[in-house]
Design an enzyme around this catalytic site. Structure first.
Site, mmCIF file in Angstrom:
data_model
loop_
_atom_site.group_PDB
_atom_site.id
_atom_site.type_symbol
_atom_site.label_atom_id
_atom_site.label_comp_id
_atom_site.label_asym_id
_atom_site.label_seq_id
_atom_site.Cartn_x
_atom_site.Cartn_y
_atom_site.Cartn_z
ATOM 1 N N GLY A 1 52.833 15.073 -1.925
ATOM 2 C CA GLY A 1 54.103 14.484 -2.351
ATOM 3 C C GLY A 1 55.063 14.252 -1.188
ATOM 4 N N GLU A 2 55.874 13.209 -1.330
ATOM 5 C CA GLU A 2 56.882 12.911 -0.294
ATOM 6 C C GLU A 2 58.058 13.876 -0.351
ATOM 7 O OE1 GLU A 2 57.948 8.780 -0.533
ATOM 8 O OE2 GLU A 2 56.213 8.201 0.689
ATOM 9 N N HIS B 1 53.619 17.768 -9.906
ATOM 10 C CA HIS B 1 52.202 17.905 -9.519
ATOM 11 C C HIS B 1 51.349 16.928 -10.330
ATOM 12 C CE1 HIS B 1 53.486 22.140 -8.336
ATOM 13 N NE2 HIS B 1 52.951 21.674 -7.228
ATOM 14 N N ASP C 1 57.749 16.898 0.357
ATOM 15 C CA ASP C 1 57.481 17.564 1.640
ATOM 16 C C ASP C 1 57.106 16.472 2.648
ATOM 17 O OD1 ASP C 1 57.558 20.541 0.908
ATOM 18 O OD2 ASP C 1 56.257 19.701 -0.629
ATOM 19 N N SER D 1 60.635 21.235 -8.035
ATOM 20 C CA SER D 1 59.982 22.194 -7.145
ATOM 21 C C SER D 1 59.626 23.451 -7.927
ATOM 22 C CB SER D 1 60.950 22.568 -6.008
ATOM 23 O OG SER D 1 60.516 23.744 -5.354
ATOM 24 N N ALA E 1 51.820 27.094 -9.949
ATOM 25 C CA ALA E 1 53.091 27.000 -10.684
ATOM 26 C C ALA E 1 53.338 25.520 -10.976
ATOM 27 C CB ALA E 1 54.241 27.628 -9.897
ATOM 28 N N LEU E 2 52.335 24.916 -11.574
ATOM 29 C CA LEU E 2 52.300 23.453 -11.697
ATOM 30 C C LEU E 2 53.367 22.917 -12.655
ATOM 31 C CD1 LEU E 2 48.411 23.038 -11.893
ATOM 32 C CD2 LEU E 2 49.885 22.864 -9.871
HETATM 33 O O1 PAF Z 1 52.779 21.593 -0.527
HETATM 34 C C1 PAF Z 1 52.116 22.603 -0.833
HETATM 35 O O2 PAF Z 1 52.042 22.993 -1.986
HETATM 36 C C2 PAF Z 1 51.393 23.357 0.254
HETATM 37 O O3 PAF Z 1 52.112 23.363 1.437
HETATM 38 C C3 PAF Z 1 49.943 22.883 0.475
HETATM 39 C C4 PAF Z 1 49.906 21.443 0.954
HETATM 40 C C5 PAF Z 1 49.155 22.998 -0.818
HETATM 41 C C6 PAF Z 1 49.266 23.749 1.541
HETATM 42 O O4 PAF Z 1 49.246 25.085 1.179
#
Ligand code: PAF
Length: 288
Positions: free
Chosen positions: A150-151, A38, A153, A188, A33-34
């Site tokens: 990414g920061e 991303h 997360d 997101s 779901a870019l």
């Molecule tokens: O951040 C995400 O999209 C996911 O947690 C990851 C790092 C691809 C692991 O499934």
């Protein structure tokens, strides 16, 4: 031209061949779901990671979703994703099936302690075991020179850095800045779940984080718990009642702090409608 690979053997062979030719390879793990955030990871891989070749992975990892979470409804749109990857001249999309990642009999979990006990680790039990396991597998499958996360997360990034270090995985883990949409909401894949009015409500999240950050940067002696209590009231008055956590922590160790004397970070997870959103912001006191 973006080539699609589905198996560990194909991925390993391709990355090995590039590295043998002296090319630097970066991996950007995603769940698909870019969107533009991303693509900023891809840019980071090229500029900061100095990558000559980019592998984006798409795998909606079942082991990191809890039983009542959105695994089934998580957006899956491979064709659209491939179009975006082509536009950004990504060399490889690695999109394995669940059976390739977790073949019958799979029995190993990577578990990081300490860092995972708070924030999303507390509100999503088992989540980081799933993340650490799948990321360890992806890194070992491809063995790229670097991998970019990414920061947004931020805790996930800290956990991945820890596991890569502890397990001697020879891949540089790079963190890329959090990206926001034009209205300020952290970008997101889950934002598509929000209705227009929920999105308006959700905007209170970045505004509140900005207010906390400014308050603490200008008054580092303020007690974090007082600032947090006030911010909670603001969020609740604005219609955000289900706050999973709102916390100020040391930017490095993620430990709880009372006052901000060193670089810190404010973290939030909250539900708007049925959508769980996370966000975080750096707090850099003037004295540092
Ligand atoms: O951040 C995400 O999209 C996911 O947690 C990851 C790092 C691809 C692991 O499934």
């Amino acid at each position: 031209m973006t080539k699609i690979l589905r198996t560990v053997a194909e991925l390993r062979q391709q990355v090995h061949a590039w590295k043998a030719d002296g090319l630097k390879v970066a991996m950007v793990p995603t769940m698909g779901a870019l969107h533009h955030a991303h693509m900023s990871l891809v840019t980071h891989a090229r500029t900061i990671g100095h990558a000559d070749r980019i592998v984006v992975t798409i795998f909606v990892n079942p082991t990191q979703f809890g039983p009542n979470e959105d695994f089934d409804k998580y957006p899956r749109q491979e064709q659209q994703d491939v179009a975006l990857l082509k536009e950004h001249k990504v060399d490889i999309l690695y999109a394995p099936a669940v059976s390739e990642m977790y073949p019958p009999g799979f029995a190993t979990t990577v578990q990081v302690s300490g860092l995972t006990s708070a924030l999303c680790g507390a509100s999503r039990p088992g989540h980081f075991d799933g993340v650490s396991t799948v990321v360890t597998k992806l890194l070992l499958q491809g063995l790229p020179d670097c991998a970019v996360f990414g920061e947004k997360d931020y805790q996930q990034l800290a956990v991945i850095r820890q596991s890569a270090r502890d397990l001697d995985i020879p891949v540089d883990i790079l963190g890329a800045p959090l990206i926001r949409d034009a209205d300020g909401l952290a970008t997101s894949s889950r934002n598509v779940y929000l209705s227009e009015s929920e999105r308006q409500t959700a905007l209170l999240i970045p505004r509140t984080l900005q207010h906390i950050t400014t308050t603490l940067e200008q008054g580092p002696n303020a007690l974090c718990e007082n600032v947090i209590a006030k911010a909670r009231r603001t969020l609740q008055e604005g219609g955000i009642h289900n706050i999973h956590y709102l916390d100020i922590r040391d930017a490095q160790t993620l430990e709880n702090i009372t006052r901000v004397h060193n670089p810190a970070r404010v973290f939030i997870a909250a539900q708007v409608g049925t959508t769980r959103l996370i966000d975080n912001m750096a707090i850099n006191p003037a004295s540092v």
